[in-house]
Write a protein that holds these residues in place. Structure first.
Motif, mmCIF file in Angstrom:
data_model
loop_
_atom_site.group_PDB
_atom_site.id
_atom_site.type_symbol
_atom_site.label_atom_id
_atom_site.label_comp_id
_atom_site.label_asym_id
_atom_site.label_seq_id
_atom_site.Cartn_x
_atom_site.Cartn_y
_atom_site.Cartn_z
ATOM 1 N N ASP A 29 -10.171 -46.363 11.854
ATOM 2 C CA ASP A 29 -11.171 -47.357 11.436
ATOM 3 C C ASP A 29 -12.342 -46.717 10.689
ATOM 4 O O ASP A 29 -13.068 -45.898 11.253
ATOM 5 N N ASP A 63 -9.796 -52.205 9.292
ATOM 6 C CA ASP A 63 -11.232 -52.146 9.600
ATOM 7 C C ASP A 63 -11.943 -51.177 8.649
ATOM 8 O O ASP A 63 -12.553 -50.190 9.055
ATOM 9 N N ASN A 94 -8.850 -56.531 12.201
ATOM 10 C CA ASN A 94 -9.437 -57.809 12.612
ATOM 11 C C ASN A 94 -10.718 -58.116 11.841
ATOM 12 O O ASN A 94 -11.058 -59.283 11.623
ATOM 13 N N HIS A 95 -11.438 -57.086 11.379
ATOM 14 C CA HIS A 95 -12.673 -57.352 10.634
ATOM 15 C C HIS A 95 -12.396 -57.937 9.244
ATOM 16 O O HIS A 95 -13.103 -58.854 8.813
ATOM 17 N N HIS A 174 -2.858 -52.119 13.337
ATOM 18 C CA HIS A 174 -4.293 -51.958 13.582
ATOM 19 C C HIS A 174 -4.646 -51.771 15.062
ATOM 20 O O HIS A 174 -5.238 -50.770 15.455
ATOM 21 N N HIS A 213 -8.684 -49.463 16.336
ATOM 22 C CA HIS A 213 -9.274 -50.640 16.996
ATOM 23 C C HIS A 213 -9.993 -50.347 18.309
ATOM 24 O O HIS A 213 -11.037 -50.927 18.564
HETATM 25 MN MN LIG Z 1 -10.608 -53.456 14.999
#
Ligand SMILES: [Mn+2]
Length: 253
Positions: A29, A63, A94-95, A174, A213
């Motif tokens: 990330d 990310d 997820n971002h 991720h 993550h």
């Molecule tokens: Mn994440």
């Protein structure tokens, strides 16, 4: 005789490998730290120059944006200065998923902005604390501004991000996978967000899962998974896993 309580880790393939002739680099990330990505890219180039593998692959685990101050610059760097001679695979985090949702639905705005999105909108030249005329909805305004300022090629990059990638005995994703569920039945929600059920599982997932993550101080090199999110945005340590044959090593910014 002592009864063994050993978890079924022993069932794992003894020596997972990436395809012969390939060297695979996986980057955790980045979260808006273009400075660290630049340093890590340099180290990857040096490392690759010392290896004989003909095929070089770099997998980014998602990310890219939020929290750190240079989200826009991270995407620019990935688009404008890709590692020369490498196949590049960009996975969805997820971002990024939250940003894309916000573009279509203001409901997704407040949680995303709170969990790091404010740094991203700021990197696109939007002041999240700007005074608005009375009566104007700040979230609606922010959505309109982001739609207007996000370069089309950034939107195209974000929409093109993949959920998973496979190299030999390794799976890249991720956040992780839901243990016990076949890969083709995994839900995107789990691939992008899962933590505890995946992190605590010791079962053989069929492939070794390389993921980000969930932050750890050092890379987590386990039999069934390798976690490489070392919290770069705050720790200054961006981590890269290097896989060649059955060997695993790490590079850090
Ligand atoms: Mn994440």
């Amino acid at each position: 005789m002592k009864v063994s309580n050993a978890m079924p880790e022993t069932a794992l393939k003894r020596d997972p490998i990436v395809p012969p002739g390939s060297c695979v680099y996986a980057i955790g990330d980045i979260h808006g730290r273009a400075d660290l990505l630049e340093i890590l890219h340099r180290k990857i180039c040096e490392d690759a120059a010392s290896r004989r593998a003909k095929r070089r692959v770099v997998v980014y685990l998602g990310d890219y944006i939020d929290r750190g101050s240079s989200s826009r610059q991270v995407i620019d760097l990935l688009l404008d200065r890709p590692l020369p001679g490498f196949e590049a695979i960009h996975l969805l985090g997820n971002h990024e998923d939250s940003l894309l949702r916000f573009l279509d639905d203001t409901v997704a705005g407040p949680p995303w902005l709170f969990y790091g999105g404010e740094a991203t909108v700021a990197s696109y030249g939007i002041n999240p604390a700007a005074q608005l005329p009375a009566g104007e909805d700040p979230i609606l305004r922010m959505q309109a501004e982001l739609r207007r300022r996000l370069p089309p090629r950034h939107l195209e990059f974000l929409k093109g991000l993949k959920l998973m990638h496979v190299e030999g005995d390794y799976l890249f994703v991720h956040a992780g996978i839901r243990p016990g569920v076949p890969l083709d039945r995994q839900k995107p929600e789990d691939l992008l967000w899962i933590r505890r059920e995946f992190l605590t599982s010791t079962i053989d997932h069929g492939r070794v899962v390389v993921h980000g993550h969930s932050i750890s101080t050092w890379p987590e090199n386990r039999a069934n998974r390798i976690g490489i999110d070392t919290g770069a945005f705050a720790s200054d340590r961006l981590t890269c896993l290097v896989l060649e044959g059955k060997a695993r090593s790490f590079l850090q910014s």
